[in-house]
Design an enzyme around this catalytic site. Structure first.
Site, PDB file in Angstrom:
ATOM      1  N   ASP A 176       0.869  -1.162   0.000  1.00  0.00           N
ATOM      2  CA  ASP A 176       0.000   0.000   0.000  1.00  0.00           C
ATOM      3  C   ASP A 176       0.915   1.223   0.000  1.00  0.00           C
ATOM      4  OD1 ASP A 176      -2.350   1.461   0.040  1.00  0.00           O
ATOM      5  OD2 ASP A 176      -2.688   1.216   2.190  1.00  0.00           O
ATOM      6  N   ASP A 216      -0.058   5.070   0.983  1.00  0.00           N
ATOM      7  CA  ASP A 216      -0.235   6.045   2.059  1.00  0.00           C
ATOM      8  C   ASP A 216      -0.294   5.362   3.422  1.00  0.00           C
ATOM      9  OD1 ASP A 216      -0.345   7.915   0.017  1.00  0.00           O
ATOM     10  OD2 ASP A 216      -2.532   7.891  -0.068  1.00  0.00           O
TER      11      ASP A 216
END
Length: 197
Positions: A7, A9
């Site tokens: 991922d 953020d």
């Protein structure tokens, strides 16, 4: 071949205001995160990113801005000897009917198909529930880092209901890499070609 799906953020970079990064200037890597990706590459792992980017669908920023954000990420990582082979993103706003916005599995399935790998060759690493839920049917290793939206969780403690059962927890991306680097074998003599080209 080994592939890590990260991922963005909260895992690679700090969360922006309201949870969004709306400009390249706002993109700030988490301490040690880019170095961890470089170490993962050196241990023979390919790395891709899967990220929801609802700011596109919501009109907060445009595609040129997203390209600039990722150019900064690639540039800073490259300066450390690391590489992300590809970035897969969902451009839709929350509430839009799509198959790619995590926790829907669309992005993960795209990555698996494009990279032609089976689940056991994949490690999915992220700091939010939706990232790991999107991958729970891949048969991949699932790793939660307690940063970003999961900074309130304790590494190695039981997770709240709703998390995929096989999820392993870690304090940081560096801790996941400590584990995975030992599974990747020795470092390749030369940089491996891009896996998902």
């Amino acid at each position: 071949m080994k592939l890590a799906i990260l991922d963005r953020d909260g895992t690679l970079n700090a969360l922006g205001a309201g949870g969004l990064i709306a400009s390249a200037a706002e993109w700030q890597p988490l301490p040690g995160a880019l170095e961890a990706v470089a170490r993962l590459n050196q241990a023979g792992w390919h790395v891709v990113v899967a990220t929801n980017q609802p700011g596109l669908g919501g009109g907060v920023f445009d595609t040129q801005t997203l390209v600039a954000i990722h150019a900064r990420m690639h540039r800073e990582l490259g300066a450390l000897g690391g590489r992300i082979d590809a970035v897969f993103y969902c451009p839709h706003a929350e509430g839009e009917d799509c198959a790619c916005r995590k926790p829907a599995p669309g992005l993960m399935l795209q990555i698996r198909e494009r990279c032609a790998l089976e689940g056991g060759e994949i490690a999915v690493i992220g700091s939010c529930l939706s990232h790991l839920q999107a991958a729970q049917d891949l048969g991949a290793q699932l790793h939660l880092v307690c940063t970003g939206r999961s900074a309130h969780l304790q590494p190695h403690a039981p997770l709240p209901p709703g998390w995929p059962a096989a999820t392993r927890t870690h304090a940081s991306l560096q801790d996941v890499v400590d584990l995975l680097a030992g599974q990747g074998g020795s470092a390749p003599a030369a940089p491996a070609p891009s896996l998902c080209s």
